[in-house]
Design a protein around this motif. Sequence first.
Motif, short mmCIF file in Angstrom:
data_model
loop_
_atom_site.label_atom_id
_atom_site.label_comp_id
_atom_site.label_asym_id
_atom_site.label_seq_id
_atom_site.Cartn_x
_atom_site.Cartn_y
_atom_site.Cartn_z
N PRO A 37 -4.09 -6.46 -12.40
CA PRO A 37 -2.89 -7.29 -12.19
C PRO A 37 -1.85 -6.57 -11.34
O PRO A 37 -1.67 -5.35 -11.47
CB PRO A 37 -2.37 -7.54 -13.61
N LYS A 38 -1.18 -7.34 -10.45
CA LYS A 38 -0.15 -6.77 -9.59
C LYS A 38 0.88 -7.85 -9.27
O LYS A 38 0.61 -9.03 -9.43
CB LYS A 38 -0.75 -6.20 -8.31
N LEU A 39 2.06 -7.43 -8.81
CA LEU A 39 3.08 -8.38 -8.39
C LEU A 39 2.69 -8.99 -7.05
O LEU A 39 2.07 -8.32 -6.22
CB LEU A 39 4.42 -7.69 -8.25
N ASN A 40 3.08 -10.24 -6.83
CA ASN A 40 2.80 -10.90 -5.55
C ASN A 40 3.60 -10.25 -4.43
O ASN A 40 4.74 -9.83 -4.65
CB ASN A 40 3.15 -12.38 -5.63
N HIS A 41 3.04 -10.18 -3.25
CA HIS A 41 3.68 -9.64 -2.05
C HIS A 41 4.08 -8.17 -2.20
O HIS A 41 5.04 -7.72 -1.58
CB HIS A 41 4.92 -10.47 -1.66
N VAL A 42 3.35 -7.42 -3.02
CA VAL A 42 3.60 -6.00 -3.24
C VAL A 42 2.26 -5.30 -3.19
O VAL A 42 1.25 -5.84 -3.63
CB VAL A 42 4.28 -5.77 -4.61
N ALA A 43 2.23 -4.08 -2.66
CA ALA A 43 0.99 -3.30 -2.63
C ALA A 43 0.54 -3.00 -4.05
O ALA A 43 1.36 -2.79 -4.95
CB ALA A 43 1.20 -2.01 -1.86
N CYS A 44 -0.75 -2.97 -4.26
CA CYS A 44 -1.32 -2.72 -5.58
C CYS A 44 -1.04 -1.28 -5.99
O CYS A 44 -1.36 -0.35 -5.26
CB CYS A 44 -2.83 -2.98 -5.55
N PRO A 45 -0.43 -1.06 -7.16
CA PRO A 45 -0.15 0.32 -7.58
C PRO A 45 -1.40 1.08 -8.00
O PRO A 45 -1.40 2.30 -8.03
CB PRO A 45 0.80 0.14 -8.76
N THR A 46 -2.50 0.37 -8.31
CA THR A 46 -3.71 1.03 -8.76
C THR A 46 -4.54 1.57 -7.61
O THR A 46 -4.91 2.74 -7.59
CB THR A 46 -4.58 0.03 -9.58
N CYS A 47 -4.82 0.71 -6.61
CA CYS A 47 -5.68 1.14 -5.51
C CYS A 47 -4.94 1.32 -4.18
O CYS A 47 -5.48 1.89 -3.25
CB CYS A 47 -6.84 0.15 -5.33
N GLY A 48 -3.71 0.83 -4.08
CA GLY A 48 -2.90 1.04 -2.88
C GLY A 48 -3.22 0.11 -1.72
O GLY A 48 -2.90 0.43 -0.58
N THR A 49 -3.81 -1.04 -1.99
CA THR A 49 -4.13 -1.97 -0.90
C THR A 49 -3.13 -3.12 -0.89
O THR A 49 -2.55 -3.48 -1.91
CB THR A 49 -5.54 -2.57 -1.05
N TYR A 50 -2.94 -3.69 0.30
CA TYR A 50 -2.12 -4.87 0.46
C TYR A 50 -2.76 -5.71 1.55
O TYR A 50 -3.00 -5.22 2.65
CB TYR A 50 -0.68 -4.52 0.85
N ASN A 51 -3.06 -6.96 1.23
CA ASN A 51 -3.69 -7.88 2.19
C ASN A 51 -5.00 -7.29 2.71
O ASN A 51 -5.29 -7.32 3.90
CB ASN A 51 -2.72 -8.19 3.33
N ARG A 52 -5.78 -6.74 1.78
CA ARG A 52 -7.10 -6.14 2.06
C ARG A 52 -7.06 -4.96 3.02
O ARG A 52 -8.04 -4.63 3.67
CB ARG A 52 -8.07 -7.19 2.58
N ARG A 53 -5.89 -4.30 3.11
CA ARG A 53 -5.76 -3.09 3.94
C ARG A 53 -5.23 -1.97 3.08
O ARG A 53 -4.40 -2.19 2.20
CB ARG A 53 -4.79 -3.32 5.11
N GLN A 54 -5.66 -0.76 3.32
CA GLN A 54 -5.18 0.41 2.60
C GLN A 54 -3.82 0.80 3.15
O GLN A 54 -3.71 1.18 4.32
CB GLN A 54 -6.18 1.56 2.74
N VAL A 55 -2.78 0.69 2.34
CA VAL A 55 -1.43 1.01 2.83
C VAL A 55 -0.80 2.17 2.07
O VAL A 55 0.15 2.79 2.56
CB VAL A 55 -0.49 -0.21 2.77
N LEU A 56 -1.31 2.50 0.89
CA LEU A 56 -0.79 3.62 0.09
C LEU A 56 -1.92 4.57 -0.25
O LEU A 56 -3.05 4.15 -0.49
CB LEU A 56 -0.16 3.11 -1.21
N GLU A 57 -1.58 5.84 -0.31
CA GLU A 57 -2.56 6.82 -0.78
C GLU A 57 -2.35 7.00 -2.27
O GLU A 57 -1.29 7.41 -2.72
CB GLU A 57 -2.33 8.17 -0.08
N VAL A 58 -3.38 6.65 -3.04
CA VAL A 58 -3.28 6.77 -4.51
C VAL A 58 -4.27 7.77 -5.00
O VAL A 58 -5.35 7.88 -4.56
CB VAL A 58 -3.54 5.39 -5.16
#
Length: 57
Positions: free
Chosen positions: A36-57
Amino acid sequence: MPVPKRKMSRSKTRSRRSMWKTTAAAISTCQQCQQPKLNHVACPTCGTYNRRQVLEV
């Protein structure tokens, strides 16, 4: 500029304010890790947003 003529009573003020309610945040599942994640926010677990890696987790 208009100014109130009389003081507004407590009950009138509180009944007017009773309609101001907050709503729960919309939560969706991540497309990558299904967590589960908030809408329009990068996933805190895997760091992806819109099927792209945007954060290093």
